[in-house]
Scaffold this motif. Structure first.
Motif, PDB file in Angstrom:
ATOM      1  N   PRO A  59      -6.573 -10.242   3.113  1.00  0.00           N
ATOM      2  CA  PRO A  59      -7.852  -9.401   3.126  1.00  0.00           C
ATOM      3  C   PRO A  59      -8.143  -9.122   1.540  1.00  0.00           C
ATOM      4  N   PHE A  60      -7.162  -9.053   0.677  1.00  0.00           N
ATOM      5  CA  PHE A  60      -7.567  -8.654  -0.668  1.00  0.00           C
ATOM      6  C   PHE A  60      -8.053  -9.740  -1.569  1.00  0.00           C
ATOM      7  N   CYS A  61      -7.988 -10.991  -1.137  1.00  0.00           N
ATOM      8  CA  CYS A  61      -8.494 -12.130  -2.048  1.00  0.00           C
ATOM      9  C   CYS A  61      -9.782 -12.056  -2.427  1.00  0.00           C
ATOM     10  N   GLY A  62     -10.220 -12.807  -3.378  1.00  0.00           N
ATOM     11  CA  GLY A  62     -11.649 -12.685  -3.814  1.00  0.00           C
ATOM     12  C   GLY A  62     -12.313 -13.930  -2.561  1.00  0.00           C
ATOM     13  N   GLY A  63     -13.606 -13.325  -2.131  1.00  0.00           N
ATOM     14  CA  GLY A  63     -14.258 -14.201  -1.235  1.00  0.00           C
ATOM     15  C   GLY A  63     -13.943 -13.573   0.126  1.00  0.00           C
TER      16      GLY A  63
ATOM     17  N   GLU B 116     -14.122 -10.065   0.739  1.00  0.00           N
ATOM     18  CA  GLU B 116     -14.604  -8.837   0.628  1.00  0.00           C
ATOM     19  C   GLU B 116     -15.138  -8.173   1.805  1.00  0.00           C
ATOM     20  N   SER B 117     -15.622  -9.129   3.173  1.00  0.00           N
ATOM     21  CA  SER B 117     -16.074  -8.376   4.105  1.00  0.00           C
ATOM     22  C   SER B 117     -15.003  -7.992   5.178  1.00  0.00           C
ATOM     23  N   ARG B 118     -13.782  -8.331   4.625  1.00  0.00           N
ATOM     24  CA  ARG B 118     -12.699  -7.913   5.753  1.00  0.00           C
ATOM     25  C   ARG B 118     -11.981  -6.425   5.108  1.00  0.00           C
ATOM     26  N   THR B 119     -12.532  -5.950   4.160  1.00  0.00           N
ATOM     27  CA  THR B 119     -12.105  -4.505   3.906  1.00  0.00           C
ATOM     28  C   THR B 119     -13.140  -3.539   3.987  1.00  0.00           C
ATOM     29  N   PRO B 120     -13.000  -2.156   3.834  1.00  0.00           N
ATOM     30  CA  PRO B 120     -13.963  -1.144   3.607  1.00  0.00           C
ATOM     31  C   PRO B 120     -14.981  -1.555   2.302  1.00  0.00           C
ATOM     32  N   PRO B 121     -16.032  -1.150   2.307  1.00  0.00           N
ATOM     33  CA  PRO B 121     -16.880  -1.332   0.999  1.00  0.00           C
ATOM     34  C   PRO B 121     -16.252  -0.685   0.037  1.00  0.00           C
ATOM     35  N   GLU B 122     -16.598  -1.306  -1.370  1.00  0.00           N
ATOM     36  CA  GLU B 122     -15.841  -1.004  -2.410  1.00  0.00           C
ATOM     37  C   GLU B 122     -16.383   0.146  -2.990  1.00  0.00           C
ATOM     38  N   SER B 123     -15.595   1.138  -3.617  1.00  0.00           N
ATOM     39  CA  SER B 123     -16.061   2.393  -4.229  1.00  0.00           C
ATOM     40  C   SER B 123     -16.068   2.115  -5.794  1.00  0.00           C
ATOM     41  N   PHE B 124     -15.638   1.085  -6.310  1.00  0.00           N
ATOM     42  CA  PHE B 124     -15.596   0.837  -7.706  1.00  0.00           C
ATOM     43  C   PHE B 124     -15.118  -0.743  -8.039  1.00  0.00           C
ATOM     44  N   SER B 125     -15.741  -1.431  -9.017  1.00  0.00           N
ATOM     45  CA  SER B 125     -15.398  -2.852  -9.382  1.00  0.00           C
ATOM     46  C   SER B 125     -15.541  -3.166 -10.767  1.00  0.00           C
ATOM     47  N   LEU B 126     -14.682  -3.915 -11.335  1.00  0.00           N
ATOM     48  CA  LEU B 126     -14.924  -4.511 -12.670  1.00  0.00           C
ATOM     49  C   LEU B 126     -15.368  -5.704 -12.227  1.00  0.00           C
ATOM     50  N   ARG B 127     -16.475  -6.400 -12.734  1.00  0.00           N
ATOM     51  CA  ARG B 127     -16.869  -7.750 -12.305  1.00  0.00           C
ATOM     52  C   ARG B 127     -18.009  -8.030 -13.096  1.00  0.00           C
TER      53      ARG B 127
END
Lengths: 334, 334
Positions: B40-44, B46-57
């Motif tokens: 669930p943590f791999c790039g692509g 993202e829908s398998r985890t709760p929504p992000e609170s922060f990212s560097l992108r």
């Protein structure tokens, strides 16, 4: 030789014991795992262990030969030795004096509590009491920590049923913290916190696991681990080594029952069982009560627990108690 | 909902969190263990985890889509929720408010510190600092515990490189104990115990593992675990979230180096990495110094440690430091 080292930041003590590095690594417990032929704890293999310090055995047999029911000897890989020296340092180092014994609880190659009958558990309880009583009379020793590691996840390196006794020149910090907490409660309420706890648990019933006339076992309200269970006398008793003869058989019965119930709920079996008792050099403590803490090890002590000192328990103790009460106890085979 | 429960005897807090029972069980770390397809943590994914609170992108991408370098989101199996209620009891129970986040440290399915280069570690350090800084501004939150579990024996349930952040309405007991110890030392010596420790370790050299101009890593004199290593700023700094921009790259470099050295010495790899910093609601503490404690998990926390609070370390820290210094660091691949 083992040495005690102190960290002034966390106020934590550690024991540096190179001797422990050579010991066998923890293994998963299973009948097929170790053969009785390889086991140093089996009856007939007495020459593979250090000499015994105590045994319960038939009168026709002599020390360090077969014919025993319970046998106690020094740990081959001791964490505490009779003496060690380290120079004093910025952070305090001092000798780790003490003793580290093993209590082998059956001459037969069995691993589970239910494989032994109540009569054998009675002998085990008598051996526990004798060793604590013995060490309480030795100069310089302040505490004896009696504990059992069952299963690899709980740190067991031998499958054969046994406990260990660490005899210490200091009161361990975890015990000091309990003594402090119990003393604070006593000052506020003029009652022993354990006596109050027994009363409440008997009244509320929801966390009870087992009871006899003299003892009670329950899942503590703030248990750290799933199925954590505490066993204690129902009446005030600070010192395990003063357990009266009239209570030894009841303790054997309920200890066997509780360990069997815990073992039935955990696969693979992995738990610790630790006796908490008053330090030797105290006098008739009104605020402390000896007890046994059984902590199954289905969860890992991970970064959160190490860093915070907080524990996360995914199973409410009320649910755990209901499951433990419903589990079956193996019939007596001895 | 998670609830905090207090044990007045040990003065220990536990969190009852049924939510945690559903999470994946810890697994042995190995390249073959989990496929990137399931992760669930791999790039692509993202829908398998709760929504992000922060990212560097990268600036062309939006929250919760691919294109990130470091991504932070709520833990799917939180030990701390926004709110819970339990009735007050004999032993104190109160809501376990707080937050429980995951910091995913690479979009790629890698497990080891050395698989990431210093540039990526720099992003990770920036994300750590941002999250602590963010939570320090939220009302009612007193502490954020940033920690990493690597390997099954250290409690990791996901192989993909990540850390966790537990944000708490209380100062955890282990941190309180450190603050107390450091304060006692300060009252006696009028100096920070960590500053003194850095000075001594730099002088004695025998326990040093790595250093830069601003940071030093060493095996602590009273380390609990084989290869235990502490990393800290060489100059007084109570709050990790105030790490100056001028130091972030050096921290990334030495943190990567130390984790690589530790990973090279342990098979199978299993360690915790815990950030210790000052509580949010303190003011310019003179006696406390943020630091990172890396605790390899080759030994089991067993009955002796649980019952006594004492730890047995079979590898003297001086020997551990020599082995860590001699271990090799993987070349940078990014």
């Amino acid at each position: 030789m083992p040495a005690l080292r102190h960290d002034p930041i966390s106020n934590r003590w550690i024991i540096v014991a190179r001797e422990r590095a050579a010991r066998p690594q923890p293994r998963i417990i299973s009948a097929a795992d170790t053969s009785a032929l390889d086991c140093p704890f089996c009856g007939g293999h007495e020459s593979r262990t250090p000499p015994e310090s105590f045994s319960l055995r038939s009168s026709e047999t002599s020390a360090n030969e077969n014919g025993w029911r319970v046998r106690v000897m020094g740990n081959k890989y001791p964490a505490l030795g009779p003496m060690a020296t380290t120079a004093p340092r910025f952070v305090d180092g001092r000798p780790a004096m003490g003793a580290h014994e093993v209590v082998v609880e059956s001459p037969h190659h069995v691993a589970s509590a239910g494989a032994l009958g109540v009569a054998q558990w009675h002998d085990i309880v008598l051996a526990y009491r004798q060793r604590l009583e013995y060490w309480s009379r030795q100069q310089g020793m302040r505490y004896a920590l009696l504990f059992k590691n069952v299963g690899a996840a709980a740190g067991a390196s031998q499958q054969h049923i046994h406990s260990q006794l660490a005899v210490l020149p200091v009161v361990p910090p975890a015990v000091e913290a309990e003594l402090d907490g119990a003393h604070t409660y006593y000052k506020e309420h003029a009652r022993c916190v354990f006596c109050d706890l027994v009363k409440r648990e008997m009244e509320e019933e929801v966390r009870l696991v087992a009871q006899t006339e003299r003892f009670v076992a329950f899942c503590p309200y703030a248990g750290r681990f799933p199925f954590e269970t505490w066993l204690m006398p129902r009446h005030h008793a600070p010192y395990f080594e003063r357990l009266p003869n009239s209570d030894t058989e009841q303790l054997a019965t309920i200890l066997r029952e509780v360990l069997c119930r815990v073992e039935a709920c955990i696969q693979p079996v992995a738990y610790n069982c630790v006796f908490h008792t008053s330090p030797f050099d105290t006098h008739d403590l009104s605020h402390y009560h000896w007890h046994i803490e059984i902590t199954p090890r289905m969860t890992t002590v991970a970064g959160f627990e190490l860093g915070s000192g907080l524990f996360i328990n995914p199973l409410p103790p009320e649910d755990a108690a209901a499951i433990l009460r419903a589990s079956s106890i193996p019939p007596q085979i001895t």
